[in-house]
Design an enzyme around this catalytic site. Structure first.
Site, mmCIF file in Angstrom:
data_model
loop_
_atom_site.group_PDB
_atom_site.id
_atom_site.type_symbol
_atom_site.label_atom_id
_atom_site.label_comp_id
_atom_site.label_asym_id
_atom_site.label_seq_id
_atom_site.Cartn_x
_atom_site.Cartn_y
_atom_site.Cartn_z
ATOM 1 C CB ALA A 1 -28.832 34.191 26.709
ATOM 2 N N GLY B 1 -27.208 38.196 24.009
ATOM 3 C CA GLY B 1 -28.081 38.900 24.957
ATOM 4 C C GLY B 1 -27.430 40.153 25.538
ATOM 5 C CD GLU C 1 -30.722 39.518 21.830
ATOM 6 O OE1 GLU C 1 -30.282 38.769 22.728
ATOM 7 O OE2 GLU C 1 -31.571 39.139 21.003
ATOM 8 C CD GLU D 1 -27.610 35.714 19.527
ATOM 9 O OE1 GLU D 1 -26.972 36.139 18.539
ATOM 10 O OE2 GLU D 1 -28.051 36.466 20.417
HETATM 11 N N1 COA Z 1 -23.122 31.759 28.939
HETATM 12 C C1 COA Z 1 -22.630 31.032 29.951
HETATM 13 N N2 COA Z 1 -21.343 31.076 30.323
HETATM 14 C C2 COA Z 1 -20.522 31.892 29.637
HETATM 15 C C3 COA Z 1 -20.969 32.679 28.563
HETATM 16 C C4 COA Z 1 -22.337 32.595 28.221
HETATM 17 N N3 COA Z 1 -22.870 33.335 27.235
HETATM 18 N N4 COA Z 1 -19.921 33.380 28.074
HETATM 19 C C5 COA Z 1 -18.859 33.040 28.820
HETATM 20 N N5 COA Z 1 -19.220 32.134 29.769
HETATM 21 C C6 COA Z 1 -18.384 31.513 30.793
HETATM 22 C C7 COA Z 1 -17.473 30.452 30.194
HETATM 23 O O1 COA Z 1 -18.157 29.202 30.067
HETATM 24 C C8 COA Z 1 -16.393 30.403 31.260
HETATM 25 O O2 COA Z 1 -16.867 29.680 32.379
HETATM 26 P P1 COA Z 1 -15.925 28.573 33.121
HETATM 27 O O3 COA Z 1 -14.723 29.357 33.569
HETATM 28 O O4 COA Z 1 -16.763 28.077 34.240
HETATM 29 O O5 COA Z 1 -15.599 27.557 32.073
HETATM 30 C C9 COA Z 1 -16.267 31.851 31.683
HETATM 31 O O6 COA Z 1 -17.489 32.467 31.335
HETATM 32 C C10 COA Z 1 -15.148 32.605 30.988
HETATM 33 O O7 COA Z 1 -15.344 32.466 29.593
HETATM 34 P P2 COA Z 1 -14.195 31.952 28.587
HETATM 35 O O8 COA Z 1 -14.867 31.429 27.367
HETATM 36 O O9 COA Z 1 -13.255 31.040 29.281
HETATM 37 O O10 COA Z 1 -13.452 33.344 28.273
HETATM 38 P P3 COA Z 1 -12.576 33.675 26.974
HETATM 39 O O11 COA Z 1 -11.891 34.970 27.296
HETATM 40 O O12 COA Z 1 -11.766 32.525 26.535
HETATM 41 O O13 COA Z 1 -13.663 33.966 25.811
HETATM 42 C C11 COA Z 1 -15.707 34.873 24.905
HETATM 43 C C12 COA Z 1 -14.534 35.044 25.905
HETATM 44 C C13 COA Z 1 -16.701 36.000 25.152
HETATM 45 C C14 COA Z 1 -15.143 34.980 23.474
HETATM 46 C C15 COA Z 1 -16.362 33.490 25.118
HETATM 47 O O14 COA Z 1 -16.638 33.325 26.506
HETATM 48 C C16 COA Z 1 -17.651 33.297 24.350
HETATM 49 O O15 COA Z 1 -17.618 33.080 23.142
HETATM 50 N N6 COA Z 1 -18.799 33.344 25.072
HETATM 51 C C17 COA Z 1 -20.096 33.081 24.482
HETATM 52 C C18 COA Z 1 -20.567 34.228 23.640
HETATM 53 C C19 COA Z 1 -21.903 33.901 23.023
HETATM 54 O O16 COA Z 1 -22.039 33.016 22.200
HETATM 55 N N7 COA Z 1 -22.922 34.647 23.438
HETATM 56 C C20 COA Z 1 -24.259 34.490 22.903
HETATM 57 C C21 COA Z 1 -25.059 33.603 23.749
HETATM 58 S S1 COA Z 1 -26.707 33.462 23.098
#
Ligand code: COA
Length: 260
Positions: free
Chosen positions: A66, A111, A114, A134
């Site tokens: 999400a 999400g 999910e 989460e």
């Molecule tokens: N919501 C909003 N934005 C997200 C996102 C999310 N769930 N997951 C990634 N993004 C965005 C990042 O903020 C970043 O945006 P920016 O370039 O404008 O700063 C872009 O996507 C790329 O993500 P980034 O974190 O730089 O990539 P990475 O390769 O370093 O890491 C992940 C990848 C998946 C490990 C990391 O993005 C992450 O942990 N995301 C969240 C996962 C999460 O907690 N999901 C559950 C949400 S309830």
């Protein structure tokens, strides 16, 4: 104008729905959830569509969760509404009367997992990582994750994924029964094409009967589920496709199903 949050492309009877926010790793904001709801409503209604493939744009993510930026500013009431919207979308996908394949091309987190779990079959690239992180945000799953993961792989693995929040490899997800298959990343399209082509040729009303029976069976007693199965089984004898399938077998020729 901003890019559409989804792309929808038909390949014959196979509808490809792609979450299209690759710069945000396809995170699900409200707009994307509403677009998914409309896209799956249409896919369910259009007779020409026999199978849906759901995937994420770009090389890195199926859906990374999400949208955290959007959630950051929500009030409790808005948070509940966001959860209800997500749950409604997942429910629509799960209850679609045609098979939905999740093509897990990368991160399927929160999400994203999910969403994948609401699909009927899950094929993952070996490079994919899945999880429910989460807890690391001070949150819990809100689009059905605590319930569908429990039903897919049991209490021990569900609590591990939810309490620790660490993503797992596609190989471990396969061991736990969270995904159906893991293939090399460069073989993902070939395998998804193979599966979707087979399903597109299958008898649509029987596919629907199977989806209905398994869904109902997952939510009721064995006795009620068996009753429901018999009713669905009987209903198949009203279809031309059942006559075609059995006649084709007896005539030693391939069946041609018409969705009738
Ligand atoms: N919501 C909003 N934005 C997200 C996102 C999310 N769930 N997951 C990634 N993004 C965005 C990042 O903020 C970043 O945006 P920016 O370039 O404008 O700063 C872009 O996507 C790329 O993500 P980034 O974190 O730089 O990539 P990475 O390769 O370093 O890491 C992940 C990848 C998946 C490990 C990391 O993005 C992450 O942990 N995301 C969240 C996962 C999460 O907690 N999901 C559950 C949400 S309830």
């Amino acid at each position: 104008m901003a890019d559409a949050p989804l792309t929808v492309v038909d390949d014959g009877a196979i509808r490809w729905i792609t979450v299209n926010r690759p710069d945000k790793l396809n995170a699900l904001n409200r707009e994307t959830l509403e677009a998914l709801d409309s896209a799956f409503l249409a896919a369910g209604q259009e007779e020409s569509v026999r199978v849906v493939v759901l995937t994420g744009a770009g090389p890195k993510a199926f859906v990374a969760g999400a949208d955290i930026a959007e959630m950051n500013g929500l009030t409790p009431v808005q948070g509940r509404d966001f959860s209800l919207l997500g749950q409604a979308v997942m429910r629509r996908i799960e209850r679609l009367p045609k098979p939905v394949i999740a093509r897990i091309n990368g991160f399927a987190l929160g999400g994203g997992l999910e969403l994948a779990m609401a699909c009927h079959l899950r094929v993952a690239a070996d490079s994919a990582r899945v999880g429910q992180p989460e807890i690391n945000l001070g949150l819990i799953p809100g689009f059905g994750g605590s319930q569908r993961l429990l039903r897919l792989c049991g209490r021990a693995a569900t609590l591990e994924l939810l309490l620790l929040g660490a993503p797992i490899t596609a190989a471990r997800a396969l061991q736990l029964g969270i995904v159906n298959e893991v293939v090399a990343a460069d073989a993902l399209d070939a395998r998804v094409n193979e599966l979707s082509t087979q399903l597109a040729r299958s008898a649509p009303l029987a596919l629907r009967g199977i989806l209905d029976a398994v869904h109902v069976g997952g939510e009721c007693t064995l006795a009620d589920g068996l009753e429901y199965e018999s009713a669905q089984f009987g209903l198949m004898f009203a279809t031309e496709d059942m006559r075609e399938g059995t006649s084709a077998f007896l005539a030693r020729r391939p069946p041609v199903f018409q969705n009738r």
